[in-house]
Design an enzyme around this catalytic site. Structure first.
Site, PDB file in Angstrom:
ATOM      1  N   GLY A   1       0.711  -1.059  -0.118  1.00 51.05           N
ATOM      2  CA  GLY A   1      -0.002   0.003  -0.029  1.00 51.05           C
ATOM      3  C   GLY A   1       0.890   1.329  -0.051  1.00 51.05           C
ATOM      4  O   GLY A   1       2.206   1.154   0.149  1.00 51.05           O
TER       5      GLY A   1
ATOM      6  N   ASP B   1      -6.223   9.144  13.132  1.00 51.94           N
ATOM      7  CA  ASP B   1      -6.476   8.784  11.589  1.00 51.94           C
ATOM      8  C   ASP B   1      -7.303   7.413  11.789  1.00 51.94           C
ATOM      9  O   ASP B   1      -6.651   6.519  11.098  1.00 51.94           O
ATOM     10  CB  ASP B   1      -5.141   8.734  10.779  1.00 51.94           C
ATOM     11  CG  ASP B   1      -5.484   8.975   9.693  1.00 51.94           C
ATOM     12  OD1 ASP B   1      -6.447   9.110   8.954  1.00 51.94           O
ATOM     13  OD2 ASP B   1      -4.251   8.683   8.801  1.00 51.94           O
TER      14      ASP B   1
ATOM     15  N   GLY C   1       2.245   9.536   3.384  1.00 52.56           N
ATOM     16  CA  GLY C   1       3.765   9.496   3.937  1.00 52.56           C
ATOM     17  C   GLY C   1       4.845   8.534   3.424  1.00 52.56           C
ATOM     18  O   GLY C   1       5.905   8.964   3.296  1.00 52.56           O
TER      19      GLY C   1
END
Ligand code: ATP
Ligand code: MG
Length: 289
Positions: free
Chosen positions: A15, A123, A19
Site C-alpha cells: 500500500g 487517523d 507518508g
C-alpha cells in the site's frame, strides 16, 4: 540493531499513502516476512511517527520491530506483516454482526492501550486497521498520531481526510485555545472514528453521506457537524449494535462514550468471543480467496 535494510528482499507493494510506501519484504537469512514502511524524510510528521511507534508495544497495535535508516536519509519501519491486509478492502462485502463486534472489541483494546500511553491516533479509518487471517485486529499507521502532553494540549490541525473527522475537530479555533471548560478531550476523536468504521463495514459504503455523493470537504463538514446519522435499514442491525454506533457518533464530544464505556457496552462485552472470532476469520478468508 540486529536488522539492516540490505538483509531484506522486496516482494511486493502492500500500500501507499501520503507518508510513504509499504512493501512486503522477506528477511534473506530466515525467510521471515515483514511489512517495511518507508517514510520520506521531508514528510511533515515523519519524526512524530517514529517517536510514537517507539513508544507503543501491545498485541493490539501493529508491532514495529525496528526503525532502520535508509541511504537517502529516509526512515524505514520494519513492521509485523498483517496477512489479512487492511479493513478498507473488506468494505462492500457482507459483514456479519458477530464479526463486527470482534473488530470493535479488538480496536477498543488498542485504543485503551494507546490512551494508557497518552497517544491519540487521529487517523482511525478502515485503511488503518489491519487484520491477520487468524482473526487479530490491530491499529496501524501512526503517521499523524500524537503524544498528549500532561497539560492536555495537543495540535488540532488535521492533514488526513475529513471523512473520519469528528465534529469538534472541524472547530479548530476552540480545540486549539479554548479555556478549561470547553477544552476538547483529544481521545474522543478516535472513538468517533471507530463509530464511522463500524457503520461503514455494516453498510458496505461510506455511511455519513448518501451513496454516490462526492466526499468534498464542505459536504463532509456539513454532514458530520449538522447532519442526522444515516438510517440503518430495518433488520440489518441489532439494538445493541445500533446503540453502540450511536454512542460512538455522539456529535457533542462531552456526551460521547469513552473507550472504557464502550468496552463495557453489551454489543462488545456480551458477544460470544469464540463465535465472533470465527465469524471474523470467515470474512477475511472469503476476501483472501
Ligand atoms: P500516512 O497515513 O502516514 O500517509 P500511509 O497511509 O501511507 O500513511 P499506512 O497506512 O501505514 O501508510 O500503510 C498503507 C497501507 O499499506 C495500509 O492501508 C495497508 O493496506 C498496508 N499496510 C500497512 N502496514 C501493513 C502491515 N503491517 N501489514 C500489511 N499491510 C500493511
Ligand atoms: Mg494509512
Amino acid at each position: 540493531g540486529e536488522f539492516r535494510l540490505l538483509d531484506f528482499d522486496r516482494l511486493s507493494v502492500l500500500g501507499s499513502g501520503n507518508g510513504g510506501t509499504v512493501h512486503k519484504v522477506s528477511h534473506r537469512r530466515t525467510s521471515a516476512l515483514y511489512a517495511l514502511k518507508i517514510i520520506h524524510r521531508g514528510h511533515p510528521g515523519a519524526a512524530d511517527e517514529v517517536e510514537v511507534v517507539r513508544r507503543v508495544d501491545s498485541p493490539h497495535i501493529v508491532r514495529c520491530h525496528s526503525v532502520l535508516p535508509t541511504a537517502s536519509g529516509d526512515s524505514a519501519l520494519l513492521l509485523e506483516l498483517m496477512d489479512g491486509g487492511s479493513l478498507d478492502s473488506l468494505v462492500g462485502g457482507v459483514f456479519p454482526e458477530a464479526a463486527l463486534a470482534e473488530v470493535a472489541a479488538q480496536a477498543l483494546s488498542g485504543l485503551a492501550y494507546l490512551r494508557s500511553r497518552r497517544v491519540v491516533h487521529r487517523d482511525m479509518k478502515p485503511a488503518n486497521l489491519l487484520v491477520s487471517r487468524d482473526g487479530h485486529v490491530k491499529i496501524g499507521d501512526f503517521g499523524i498520531a500524537e503524544v498528549v502532553s500532561r497539560a492536555g494540549k495537543y495540535r488540532a490541525a488535521y492533514e488526513g481526510t475529513a471523512a473520519y473527522m469528528s465534529p469538534e475537530r472541524f472547530d479548530t479555533e476552540r480545540s486549539r485555545d479554548g479555556g478549561e471548560e470547553d477544552r476538547v478531550d483529544p481521545y474522543a476523536a478516535d472513538v468517533w472514528g471507530l463509530g464511522v468504521i463500524v457503520l461503514e463495514l455494516l453498510m458496505g459504503r461510506y455511511p455519513l453521506l448518501p451513496a454516490g455523493q462526492k466526499l468534498t470537504w464542505a459536504a463532509l463538514m456539513c454532514a458530520i457537524c449538522f447532519g442526522e446519522l444515516p438510517a440503518i435499514p430495518d433488520g440489518l442491525a441489532s439494538r445493541e449494535l445500533r446503540g453502540f454506533v450511536a454512542a460512538c457518533l455522539q456529535k457533542d464530544h462531552r456526551k460521547r462514550a469513552s473507550v472504557a464505556d464502550l468496552l463495557a457496552h453489551p454489543f462488545v462485552a456480551a458477544r460470544d468471543v469464540a463465535a465472533s472470532r470465527r465469524a471474523l476469520c470467515q470474512v477475511i478468508e472469503q476476501r483472501c480467496r
